[in-house]
Write a protein that holds these residues in place. Structure first.
Motif, PDB file in Angstrom:
ATOM      1  N   PHE A 290      10.136   2.053   5.178  1.00  0.00           N
ATOM      2  CA  PHE A 290       9.244   1.290   4.313  1.00  0.00           C
ATOM      3  C   PHE A 290       9.915  -0.004   3.867  1.00  0.00           C
ATOM      4  N   GLN A 291      11.167   0.075   3.419  1.00  0.00           N
ATOM      5  CA  GLN A 291      11.872  -1.112   2.953  1.00  0.00           C
ATOM      6  C   GLN A 291      12.045  -2.132   4.071  1.00  0.00           C
ATOM      7  N   GLU A 292      12.308  -1.663   5.279  1.00  0.00           N
ATOM      8  CA  GLU A 292      12.431  -2.563   6.436  1.00  0.00           C
ATOM      9  C   GLU A 292      11.126  -3.347   6.641  1.00  0.00           C
ATOM     10  N   LEU A 293       9.999  -2.662   6.534  1.00  0.00           N
ATOM     11  CA  LEU A 293       8.704  -3.311   6.732  1.00  0.00           C
ATOM     12  C   LEU A 293       8.356  -4.235   5.568  1.00  0.00           C
ATOM     13  N   VAL A 294       8.747  -3.860   4.350  1.00  0.00           N
ATOM     14  CA  VAL A 294       8.569  -4.717   3.178  1.00  0.00           C
ATOM     15  C   VAL A 294       9.378  -5.995   3.343  1.00  0.00           C
ATOM     16  N   ASP A 295      10.638  -5.865   3.757  1.00  0.00           N
ATOM     17  CA  ASP A 295      11.497  -7.043   3.923  1.00  0.00           C
ATOM     18  C   ASP A 295      10.907  -8.017   4.939  1.00  0.00           C
ATOM     19  N   ASP A 296      10.357  -7.476   6.024  1.00  0.00           N
ATOM     20  CA  ASP A 296       9.741  -8.340   7.019  1.00  0.00           C
ATOM     21  C   ASP A 296       8.506  -9.035   6.445  1.00  0.00           C
ATOM     22  N   ALA A 297       7.690  -8.315   5.693  1.00  0.00           N
ATOM     23  CA  ALA A 297       6.496  -8.919   5.090  1.00  0.00           C
ATOM     24  C   ALA A 297       6.887 -10.014   4.099  1.00  0.00           C
ATOM     25  N   GLU A 298       7.937  -9.768   3.337  1.00  0.00           N
ATOM     26  CA  GLU A 298       8.422 -10.778   2.378  1.00  0.00           C
ATOM     27  C   GLU A 298       8.804 -12.063   3.093  1.00  0.00           C
ATOM     28  N   ALA A 299       9.509 -11.933   4.190  1.00  0.00           N
ATOM     29  CA  ALA A 299       9.999 -13.115   4.912  1.00  0.00           C
ATOM     30  C   ALA A 299       8.927 -13.774   5.768  1.00  0.00           C
ATOM     31  N   ASN A 300       7.944 -13.011   6.225  1.00  0.00           N
ATOM     32  CA  ASN A 300       7.074 -13.527   7.278  1.00  0.00           C
ATOM     33  C   ASN A 300       5.597 -13.636   6.954  1.00  0.00           C
ATOM     34  N   CYS A 301       5.170 -13.287   5.749  1.00  0.00           N
ATOM     35  CA  CYS A 301       3.766 -13.563   5.465  1.00  0.00           C
ATOM     36  C   CYS A 301       3.616 -15.083   5.351  1.00  0.00           C
ATOM     37  N   PRO A 302       2.495 -15.635   5.785  1.00  0.00           N
ATOM     38  CA  PRO A 302       2.347 -17.089   5.806  1.00  0.00           C
ATOM     39  C   PRO A 302       2.564 -17.784   4.461  1.00  0.00           C
ATOM     40  N   ILE A 303       2.198 -17.144   3.361  1.00  0.00           N
ATOM     41  CA  ILE A 303       2.415 -17.779   2.054  1.00  0.00           C
ATOM     42  C   ILE A 303       3.904 -17.803   1.722  1.00  0.00           C
ATOM     43  N   SER A 304       4.653 -16.743   2.054  1.00  0.00           N
ATOM     44  CA  SER A 304       6.105 -16.777   1.860  1.00  0.00           C
ATOM     45  C   SER A 304       6.721 -17.925   2.644  1.00  0.00           C
ATOM     46  N   LYS A 305       6.259 -18.119   3.862  1.00  0.00           N
ATOM     47  CA  LYS A 305       6.789 -19.201   4.697  1.00  0.00           C
ATOM     48  C   LYS A 305       6.466 -20.570   4.127  1.00  0.00           C
ATOM     49  N   LEU A 306       5.393 -20.657   3.365  1.00  0.00           N
ATOM     50  CA  LEU A 306       4.989 -21.919   2.763  1.00  0.00           C
ATOM     51  C   LEU A 306       5.918 -22.330   1.615  1.00  0.00           C
ATOM     52  N   PHE A 307       6.425 -21.342   0.896  1.00  0.00           N
ATOM     53  CA  PHE A 307       7.224 -21.613  -0.294  1.00  0.00           C
ATOM     54  C   PHE A 307       8.614 -22.163   0.026  1.00  0.00           C
ATOM     55  N   ASN A 308       9.067 -23.032  -0.849  1.00  0.00           N
ATOM     56  CA  ASN A 308      10.449 -23.490  -0.840  1.00  0.00           C
ATOM     57  C   ASN A 308      11.045 -23.059  -2.183  1.00  0.00           C
ATOM     58  N   THR A 309      11.098 -21.747  -2.376  1.00  0.00           N
ATOM     59  CA  THR A 309      11.587 -21.190  -3.629  1.00  0.00           C
ATOM     60  C   THR A 309      12.141 -19.803  -3.388  1.00  0.00           C
ATOM     61  N   LYS A 310      12.774 -19.264  -4.379  1.00  0.00           N
ATOM     62  CA  LYS A 310      13.303 -17.907  -4.318  1.00  0.00           C
ATOM     63  C   LYS A 310      12.144 -16.912  -4.345  1.00  0.00           C
ATOM     64  N   ILE A 311      12.187 -15.950  -3.426  1.00  0.00           N
ATOM     65  CA  ILE A 311      11.184 -14.901  -3.379  1.00  0.00           C
ATOM     66  C   ILE A 311      11.912 -13.566  -3.522  1.00  0.00           C
ATOM     67  N   THR A 312      11.449 -12.735  -4.453  1.00  0.00           N
ATOM     68  CA  THR A 312      12.047 -11.411  -4.639  1.00  0.00           C
ATOM     69  C   THR A 312      10.939 -10.370  -4.585  1.00  0.00           C
ATOM     70  N   VAL A 313      11.311  -9.152  -4.218  1.00  0.00           N
ATOM     71  CA  VAL A 313      10.352  -8.061  -4.124  1.00  0.00           C
ATOM     72  C   VAL A 313      10.963  -6.778  -4.676  1.00  0.00           C
ATOM     73  N   GLU A 314      10.179  -6.027  -5.422  1.00  0.00           N
ATOM     74  CA  GLU A 314      10.495  -4.662  -5.804  1.00  0.00           C
ATOM     75  C   GLU A 314       9.453  -3.786  -5.116  1.00  0.00           C
ATOM     76  N   ALA A 315       9.886  -2.800  -4.380  1.00  0.00           N
ATOM     77  CA  ALA A 315       8.952  -1.960  -3.645  1.00  0.00           C
ATOM     78  C   ALA A 315       9.207  -0.494  -3.948  1.00  0.00           C
ATOM     79  N   SER A 316       8.116   0.233  -4.134  1.00  0.00           N
ATOM     80  CA  SER A 316       8.265   1.675  -4.337  1.00  0.00           C
ATOM     81  C   SER A 316       7.108   2.406  -3.682  1.00  0.00           C
ATOM     82  N   LEU A 317       7.409   3.600  -3.270  1.00  0.00           N
ATOM     83  CA  LEU A 317       6.401   4.490  -2.703  1.00  0.00           C
ATOM     84  C   LEU A 317       5.911   5.404  -3.804  1.00  0.00           C
ATOM     85  N   ALA A 318       4.601   5.573  -3.870  1.00  0.00           N
ATOM     86  CA  ALA A 318       4.015   6.426  -4.904  1.00  0.00           C
ATOM     87  C   ALA A 318       4.031   7.871  -4.486  1.00  0.00           C
TER      88      ALA A 318
END
Length: 140
Positions: free
Chosen positions: A112-140
């Motif tokens: 799950f974390q591997e897929l989250v990390d990829d989404a963080e880096a590669n969603c088009p809006i993340s790619k648009l930003f020139n800023t720090k992006i952080t994510v907290e991810a948890s499974l319910a």
């Protein structure tokens, strides 16, 4: 093939005392009010940072859903909150912080974390930003 989407803004008056509206081609936003008070205080209406937060949360969630699908999983649910930090001293967005809670049958935390990390880096809006992006991810 490129996909183009558009929105528009209308502003009247000065930066502090003026007011404006934003609209989207889909009409989901239709002359939605924004102003100094909705951006820098607690006025009623929207603001650019709130709209960016919605875009990043939505884009990240969809990219994560595609990542999960590609790995053979389907989410029962993905709930993502995005907080945009506007640094008023520098006049820039200094951070986009995503918090995602997911229910994904059969997945382990590492995958799950591997897929989250990829989404963080590669969603088009993340790619648009020139800023720090952080994510907290948890499974319910």
């Amino acid at each position: 093939m490129p996909i183009k989407r558009n929105a528009s803004a209308h502003w009247e008056g000065s930066g502090k005392d003026g007011k404006g509206t934003v609209s989207t081609a889909s009409t989901v936003l239709n002359q939605t009010q924004y102003s100094f008070n909705t951006r820098f205080a607690d006025g009623v209406g929207t603001n650019p940072e709130e709209l960016v937060a919605a875009a990043h949360a939505g884009c990240f969630s969809m990219k994560l859903a595609f990542n999960l699908q590609g790995a053979g999983f389907t989410a029962d649910s993905l709930d993502t909150k995005c907080t945009i930090t506007l640094d008023t001293d520098s006049g820039s967005i200094s951070e986009s912080h995503l918090v995602v809670t997911a229910s994904v049958p059969g997945i382990d935390q590492e995958k799950f974390q591997e897929l989250v990390d990829d989404a963080e880096a590669n969603c088009p809006i993340s790619k648009l930003f020139n800023t720090k992006i952080t994510v907290e991810a948890s499974l319910a």
